[in-house]
Write a protein that holds these residues in place. Structure first.
Motif, PDB file in Angstrom:
ATOM      1  N   TRP A  18     110.322 -49.604  56.648  1.00 31.63           N
ATOM      2  CA  TRP A  18     109.378 -50.386  55.895  1.00 31.63           C
ATOM      3  C   TRP A  18     110.315 -51.708  54.964  1.00 31.63           C
ATOM      4  O   TRP A  18     109.815 -52.684  54.950  1.00 31.63           O
ATOM      5  N   SER A  86     104.342 -55.450  57.364  1.00 30.09           N
ATOM      6  CA  SER A  86     103.531 -55.172  58.506  1.00 30.09           C
ATOM      7  C   SER A  86     103.019 -56.485  59.359  1.00 30.09           C
ATOM      8  O   SER A  86     102.401 -56.297  60.429  1.00 30.09           O
ATOM      9  N   ASN A  87     103.087 -57.600  58.691  1.00 29.92           N
ATOM     10  CA  ASN A  87     102.832 -58.891  59.346  1.00 29.92           C
ATOM     11  C   ASN A  87     103.783 -59.425  60.224  1.00 29.92           C
ATOM     12  O   ASN A  87     103.278 -60.591  60.921  1.00 29.92           O
TER      13      ASN A  87
END
Length: 106
Positions: A18, A86-87
């Motif tokens: 992440w 996440s985009n």
């Protein structure tokens, strides 16, 4: 040449990345530094940031005792957080990769 390291994963674990941070040792990369890469990426409108500054180097803690060797200073000077989120799609990652490779091949 190109020599980039990712942080090792702990045994029996899987990192979801992440936050994608890399380590660039200038001695292994013909003197190329994380700051130079950060500036190169910024010219292409790609935001990357240095790793967090160690707490014991923060002015408010300069007189405080800390424990440890110089690992955190090395990570701070050689680490760079790449764009994360996440985009981001495959095209975004290809663009980032292309710019990193162009930096090291210049």
């Amino acid at each position: 040449g190109l020599f980039i390291e990712f942080q090792e994963e702990a045994q029996d674990s899987f990192c979801n990345r992440w936050l994608s941070a890399i380590i660039i040792d200038p001695d292994k990369n013909n003197g190329k530094t994380t700051e130079a890469l950060r500036l190169h990426l910024a010219e292409e409108n790609i935001e990357a940031r240095p790793l967090w500054k160690p707490m014991h180097l923060q002015p408010v803690f300069e007189s405080s005792r800390y424990y440890g060797a110089d690992n955190s200073e090395t990570l701070f000077s050689q680490g760079l957080c790449l764009p994360s989120g996440s985009n981001l799609n495959e095209k975004d990652w290809e663009r980032i990769e292309t710019q990193i490779l162009s930096f090291f091949n210049s």
